[in-house]
Design an enzyme around this catalytic site. Structure first.
Site, PDB file in Angstrom:
ATOM      1  CG  HIS A  41      -2.008  -1.022   1.129  1.00 16.85           C
ATOM      2  ND1 HIS A  41      -3.339  -0.725   1.284  1.00 16.85           N
ATOM      3  CD2 HIS A  41      -1.949  -2.343   0.848  1.00 16.85           C
ATOM      4  CE1 HIS A  41      -4.063  -1.824   1.121  1.00 16.85           C
ATOM      5  NE2 HIS A  41      -3.228  -2.817   0.860  1.00 16.85           N
ATOM      6  CG  ASP A  51      -4.836   2.237   2.032  1.00 16.70           C
ATOM      7  OD1 ASP A  51      -5.814   1.547   1.695  1.00 16.70           O
ATOM      8  OD2 ASP A  51      -3.657   1.843   1.951  1.00 16.70           O
TER       9      ASP A  51
END
Ligand code: UDP
Length: 451
Positions: A18, A108
């Protein structure tokens, strides 16, 4: 005096798969004249020590400043939400007080509470999905009750997607009972409020997932901005952007690259299962013997925590034929002329990297979104094949051997290499001046400045 066009705060979930895409997007925005602050957790920042990219870094807390190793997800996520919300708020206020007010928080999708923080602070927000548009479209359908779990049929038809078998679906959908906390998080929590964000970013590009993007973009402010690969591997517009810049594992770069330099063109099978997957001992064993029996060299990333699963004496017995490393510079490896194919778990970053560098794949998905990515690699992009597991879920050594031969040799292999070259070109074009991802990034920046 600093003259920036806007200020974005970017917050990834603190794992390698990520951090990489969100850090790359941060660099692209900075290239467009936006000021970027990249936020990580305190623990992560102290562990890695440095970020080798000229991006300003700040920290928040996930509630585990000494590390969250061994903490169950159902405990980690709520604590991150509570402490993360407080410390993210403090960070935004601190930046405001120091004369650098934040115009947009890009968070995110795994941290959906950031949207509430942004709203409370009166700051705009963009949600960033680090997985494919197809996978999130599947989650969206489950969350809205359009696809009922547990599945009643052996296959599903979802708008924008090819017909999918249960085995092509993300594991949280095909087998929700196995990972209840993750299913809640991936399938429900991250989808719950994403439509309220001002922007919805996907690390993909238009040509790659045309139908599903087209379908989603009809109803939502979707922006495809990928592939988020360092620029020097693709369209080369960001000078010196050769690596992601934040490594949670120490790469064995010299040993790995000098070994590859000794190998001839297309003679090496590269094997990696990313930063998180844990293979069953039986699977490690089958893979090991499959690699040893093949007529090609192999470079295999076995993380330290996985290394005890290797068969006894395997490293010694395969010395010269194979090299095992605990972590490597994956982009340099994939770009190396000696690499003929990539045995991959099909994590979304690894998939995009292989695609962007034109490396044929042998897909061995393990869990989460990987089965869906493997389906696309095999059937839609046709730049690799899926290694079929047996009834116990293990890919046997002979299957591995056959897959390597198919991809490295013969007509199917040739076709796959031709397609791999096509995808490499399309990935580069998406990021070139005027390409779809370049336009989407610029459009976001111009809207951010105007409003
Ligand atoms: N990676 C790396 N060195 C390695 C193995 C992996 O730098 O030896 C990087 C890889 O390039 C990718 C990331 O780690 O960017 C893994 O992300 P992915 O989505 O493929 O898998 P995950 O780790 O999230 O399962």
């Amino acid at each position: 005096m600093e003259t920036h066009r806007a200020h974005c705060l970017i917050l990834p979930y603190p794992v390698q798969g990520h951090i990489n895409p969100m850090l790359q997007f941060a660099k692209r925005l900075q290239h467009e004249g936006v000021k970027v602050t990249f936020a990580t957790t305190k623990f992560l920042f102290e562990t890695v020590g440095e970020v080798s990219a000229s991006i300003s870094v700040e920290t928040i807390s996930d509630g585990y400043d000494e590390g969250a190793n061994g903490i169950a997800m159902e405990i980690y996520f709520p604590r991150f939400q509570k402490v993360g919300s407080e410390t993210l708020t403090e960070l935004v206020l601190k930046l405001q007080d120091s004369g650098r007010p934040v115009d947009c928080i890009i968070y995110d999708a795994f941290l959906p509470w950031c949207l509430d923080v942004a709203k409370d602070l009166g700051v705009r927000a963009g949600v960033f999905f680090t997985q494919s548009c197809a996978v999130n479209n599947i989650y969206n359908h489950v969350h809205k009750g359009l696809l009922k779990l547990p599945l009643e049929e052996s296959g599903v038809d979802i708008p924008g997607l090819p017909p999918l078998l249960a085995s092509d679906l993300p594991s949280f959908v095909s087998n929700p009972g196995l990972y209840p906390a993750s299913t809640q998080m991936f399938v429900h929590d991250q989808i719950e409020n994403f439509e309220e964000a001002d922007w919805i970013f996907f690390n993909t590009f238009y040509g790659l997932e045309e139908e599903v993007i087209h379908w989603m973009a009809k109803i939502l402010p979707v922006k495809t901005i990928g592939p988020t690969i360092p620029s020097m591997y693709l369209e080369k517009r960001l000078e010196d952007d050769k690596q992601y810049g934040l490594n949670l594992f120490k790469p064995m770069t010299n040993a790995c690259m000098s070994w590859l330099n000794e190998r001839s063109i297309n003679s090496v099978v590269y094997v990696s299962f990313g930063s998180l997957a844990k293979l069953e001992v039986k699977q490690m064993e089958e893979l090991a013997w499959g690699l040893r029996a093949s007529s090609y060299h192999f470079l295999w990333v076995v993380r330290e925590s996985e290394s005890k699963k290797l068969p006894k004496d395997f490293v010694k017995e395969t010395f010269g034929k194979g090299l095992i490393i605990s972590w490597g510079p994956q982009l340099d490896v994939l770009a190396h002329k000696s690499i003929g194919c990539f045995i991959t778990h099909c994590g979304w970053n690894s998939t995009l990297e292989a695609l962007s560098l034109g490396v044929p794949m042998i897909a061995m998905p393990q869990w989460t979104d990987q089965s869906t990515n493997a389906k696309f690699v095999n059937d839609i992009w046709k730049m690799g094949i899926k290694a079929q597991p047996d009834e116990n879920g293990i890919v046997r050594r002979d299957v591995i051997g056959q897959c390597i031969s198919i991809v490295m040799e013969g007509e199917i292999g040739q076709e796959i290499r031709k397609n791999a070259k096509k995808w490499k070109d399309l990935a580069r074009q998406a990021l070139e001046e005027g390409g779809s991802s370049d336009e989407n990034t610029k459009d976001f920046v111009s809207k951010l400045i105007q409003s």
